[in-house]
Design a protein around this motif. Sequence first.
Motif, PDB file in Angstrom:
ATOM      1  N   ALA A  56     -86.649 -41.434 -16.216  1.00 23.22           N
ATOM      2  CA  ALA A  56     -87.782 -40.526 -16.473  1.00 23.22           C
ATOM      3  C   ALA A  56     -88.852 -40.558 -15.386  1.00 23.22           C
ATOM      4  N   PRO A  57     -89.320 -41.744 -14.935  1.00 20.48           N
ATOM      5  CA  PRO A  57     -90.348 -41.747 -13.876  1.00 20.48           C
ATOM      6  C   PRO A  57     -89.908 -41.024 -12.612  1.00 20.48           C
ATOM      7  N   LYS A  58     -88.621 -41.157 -12.242  1.00 24.19           N
ATOM      8  CA  LYS A  58     -88.116 -40.476 -11.053  1.00 24.19           C
ATOM      9  C   LYS A  58     -88.124 -38.965 -11.255  1.00 24.19           C
ATOM     10  N   THR A  59     -87.766 -38.512 -12.463  1.00 24.15           N
ATOM     11  CA  THR A  59     -87.755 -37.073 -12.731  1.00 24.15           C
ATOM     12  C   THR A  59     -89.171 -36.499 -12.696  1.00 24.15           C
ATOM     13  N   PHE A  60     -90.145 -37.260 -13.211  1.00 27.41           N
ATOM     14  CA  PHE A  60     -91.535 -36.804 -13.138  1.00 27.41           C
ATOM     15  C   PHE A  60     -92.001 -36.736 -11.687  1.00 27.41           C
ATOM     16  N   TRP A  61     -91.554 -37.714 -10.896  1.00 25.54           N
ATOM     17  CA  TRP A  61     -91.912 -37.734  -9.461  1.00 25.54           C
ATOM     18  C   TRP A  61     -91.367 -36.491  -8.762  1.00 25.54           C
ATOM     19  N   TYR A  62     -90.142 -36.104  -9.104  1.00 29.74           N
ATOM     20  CA  TYR A  62     -89.551 -34.896  -8.532  1.00 29.74           C
ATOM     21  C   TYR A  62     -90.263 -33.636  -9.042  1.00 29.74           C
ATOM     22  N   ALA A  63     -90.664 -33.653 -10.306  1.00 29.62           N
ATOM     23  CA  ALA A  63     -91.167 -32.435 -10.954  1.00 29.62           C
ATOM     24  C   ALA A  63     -92.619 -32.110 -10.622  1.00 29.62           C
ATOM     25  N   VAL A  64     -93.399 -33.109 -10.209  1.00 30.10           N
ATOM     26  CA  VAL A  64     -94.828 -32.874  -9.964  1.00 30.10           C
ATOM     27  C   VAL A  64     -95.082 -31.749  -8.957  1.00 30.10           C
ATOM     28  N   PRO A  65     -94.454 -31.752  -7.765  1.00 27.21           N
ATOM     29  CA  PRO A  65     -94.733 -30.663  -6.809  1.00 27.21           C
ATOM     30  C   PRO A  65     -94.392 -29.281  -7.352  1.00 27.21           C
ATOM     31  N   LYS A 276     -91.176 -40.740   5.802  1.00 30.82           N
ATOM     32  CA  LYS A 276     -91.077 -39.700   4.779  1.00 30.82           C
ATOM     33  C   LYS A 276     -91.707 -40.150   3.469  1.00 30.82           C
ATOM     34  N   LYS A 277     -91.657 -41.459   3.193  1.00 27.17           N
ATOM     35  CA  LYS A 277     -92.265 -41.969   1.972  1.00 27.17           C
ATOM     36  C   LYS A 277     -93.771 -41.700   1.959  1.00 27.17           C
ATOM     37  N   PHE A 278     -94.379 -41.628   3.141  1.00 31.63           N
ATOM     38  CA  PHE A 278     -95.807 -41.341   3.231  1.00 31.63           C
ATOM     39  C   PHE A 278     -96.078 -39.837   3.261  1.00 31.63           C
ATOM     40  N   SER A 279     -95.210 -39.084   3.924  1.00 26.73           N
ATOM     41  CA  SER A 279     -95.469 -37.652   4.117  1.00 26.73           C
ATOM     42  C   SER A 279     -95.100 -36.808   2.908  1.00 26.73           C
ATOM     43  N   PHE A 280     -94.027 -37.184   2.201  1.00 25.61           N
ATOM     44  CA  PHE A 280     -93.537 -36.340   1.107  1.00 25.61           C
ATOM     45  C   PHE A 280     -94.578 -36.068   0.030  1.00 25.61           C
ATOM     46  N   PRO A 281     -95.371 -37.051  -0.420  1.00 23.15           N
ATOM     47  CA  PRO A 281     -96.367 -36.746  -1.464  1.00 23.15           C
ATOM     48  C   PRO A 281     -97.338 -35.634  -1.095  1.00 23.15           C
ATOM     49  N   PHE A 282     -97.533 -35.380   0.199  1.00 26.83           N
ATOM     50  CA  PHE A 282     -98.461 -34.328   0.604  1.00 26.83           C
ATOM     51  C   PHE A 282     -97.894 -32.936   0.357  1.00 26.83           C
ATOM     52  N   ILE A 283     -96.665 -32.867  -0.150  1.00 28.74           N
ATOM     53  CA  ILE A 283     -96.123 -31.582  -0.559  1.00 28.74           C
ATOM     54  C   ILE A 283     -96.986 -30.983  -1.665  1.00 28.74           C
ATOM     55  N   ILE A 284     -97.658 -31.840  -2.446  1.00 29.82           N
ATOM     56  CA  ILE A 284     -98.552 -31.342  -3.500  1.00 29.82           C
ATOM     57  C   ILE A 284     -99.671 -30.515  -2.894  1.00 29.82           C
ATOM     58  N   PHE A 285    -100.292 -31.054  -1.853  1.00 30.70           N
ATOM     59  CA  PHE A 285    -101.361 -30.321  -1.170  1.00 30.70           C
ATOM     60  C   PHE A 285    -100.821 -29.032  -0.551  1.00 30.70           C
ATOM     61  N   PRO A 342     -92.936 -30.911   8.935  1.00 24.88           N
ATOM     62  CA  PRO A 342     -92.976 -29.872   7.889  1.00 24.88           C
ATOM     63  C   PRO A 342     -94.351 -29.757   7.239  1.00 24.88           C
ATOM     64  N   VAL A 343     -95.019 -30.896   7.049  1.00 25.18           N
ATOM     65  CA  VAL A 343     -96.370 -30.870   6.466  1.00 25.18           C
ATOM     66  C   VAL A 343     -97.313 -30.106   7.384  1.00 25.18           C
ATOM     67  N   ILE A 344     -97.220 -30.375   8.683  1.00 24.67           N
ATOM     68  CA  ILE A 344     -98.083 -29.696   9.659  1.00 24.67           C
ATOM     69  C   ILE A 344     -97.763 -28.203   9.707  1.00 24.67           C
ATOM     70  N   ILE A 345     -96.464 -27.867   9.752  1.00 21.64           N
ATOM     71  CA  ILE A 345     -96.047 -26.458   9.840  1.00 21.64           C
ATOM     72  C   ILE A 345     -96.523 -25.666   8.627  1.00 21.64           C
ATOM     73  N   PHE A 346     -96.328 -26.217   7.432  1.00 14.87           N
ATOM     74  CA  PHE A 346     -96.685 -25.487   6.219  1.00 14.87           C
ATOM     75  C   PHE A 346     -98.199 -25.462   5.987  1.00 14.87           C
ATOM     76  N   THR A 347     -98.915 -26.422   6.525  1.00 22.17           N
ATOM     77  CA  THR A 347    -100.374 -26.358   6.464  1.00 22.17           C
ATOM     78  C   THR A 347    -100.877 -25.193   7.304  1.00 22.17           C
ATOM     79  N   ILE A 348    -100.318 -25.049   8.502  1.00 23.03           N
ATOM     80  CA  ILE A 348    -100.682 -23.921   9.379  1.00 23.03           C
ATOM     81  C   ILE A 348    -100.304 -22.599   8.720  1.00 23.03           C
TER      82      ILE A 348
END
Length: 359
Positions: A56-65, A276-285, A342-348
């Motif tokens: 369940a915690p992993k599924t919530f982690w995937y589902a948040v973005p 990637k462990k640091f960058s991926f959470p910024f998909i929320i932003f 990808p974070v930089i590209i999608f922010t732009i």
Amino acid sequence: MKLVIYLFKKIIPLFFGTLFFFALVLNLVDLFINIATYLQNNCHAKDIFRVMYYYAPKTFWYAVPVAILFSTSYSLSEMYANNEITALFASGVSLLKFTAPILIVSLFMAFGLFEFENHFVVGSYEKKIALQNQLLQKMVSENNSDVIVISENGKIIYKASRYTETNKRLLHAYFLFRNEEKEPEVIIYTDIAEWNFEKERWILQNPIQYKLTGGQMEASNEVDSEYLEQLTESYEIFRKVNVDIQAVSVKDAKIYIQHLKKAGLSYHKELSEYYKKFSFPFIIFIVVFLSIGLTGRTRKNVLLISLAACISSSVLFYVTLMVTMVFAKHGYISAFMGAWSPVIIFTILSIFLLRYTRT
């Protein structure tokens, strides 16, 4: 302030509803994939539910973005279709000013998602995999045969016929020591080498030392202590385990990458996954920013358009991330850029969409 409260009253219920829905779907997909094997192995229902509980915690982690993307996109699009945002523009409130609180909250959520994954998801997912392997009768052995480990950037080479995990032993092991020019100096052989947790090095039983002297290799039962004290390569590296950086904590991932560096082995793939462990959470932003930029593109079929934007944006981001990670793993770009570009590209891209959003 009332506008902010009104906005969050629209987004928050939808966010949690979408979050639980997508998390449940992911958990059920995993269940249906393995349900036939569960039944074939006569697994108890309580054990199957325990697997789902650990997952369940992993599924919530995937589902948040996905949940934050859909809830934000749908809420803003609905407000635009109902002319509520148009009324805000007429009163002098810009779209960026109106949605700034969501962007700020999304940044905090990104940091929270990182901590949630690093301190909670990793542990529960490890339990899920272990229990699931047990139920599916998948035997995972950490013993290893014909082990070769390169340490100290090639100065020390470990070779053993077998490593046994239960007693942390190397059997029929050779230890080759080389100088700065990578020329052999000493070879030490032992039938059994056992890991000592107190000294944090290998203890050899009845070792034999072969030393190159005057062009000849001389054998001796007296082993120089200076060589024995260098046998500090951790037993973990000898296991028959390919460490999945995504499935371990940041601390453990860093230790594993240091082992690879120390051994002089390729670590581009692992370092990319580490960043990637640091960058991926910024998909929320990113997805919140995209939602704001896509606001007002249509007044009709708000639900369908929001779903389409949600799916297409997520797929596009994941595909971009996949491509950059492949480039990083093969050394075409740096590991840092592979994870963060990808974070930089999608922010732009989000800034560009916001710049041309109808106001």
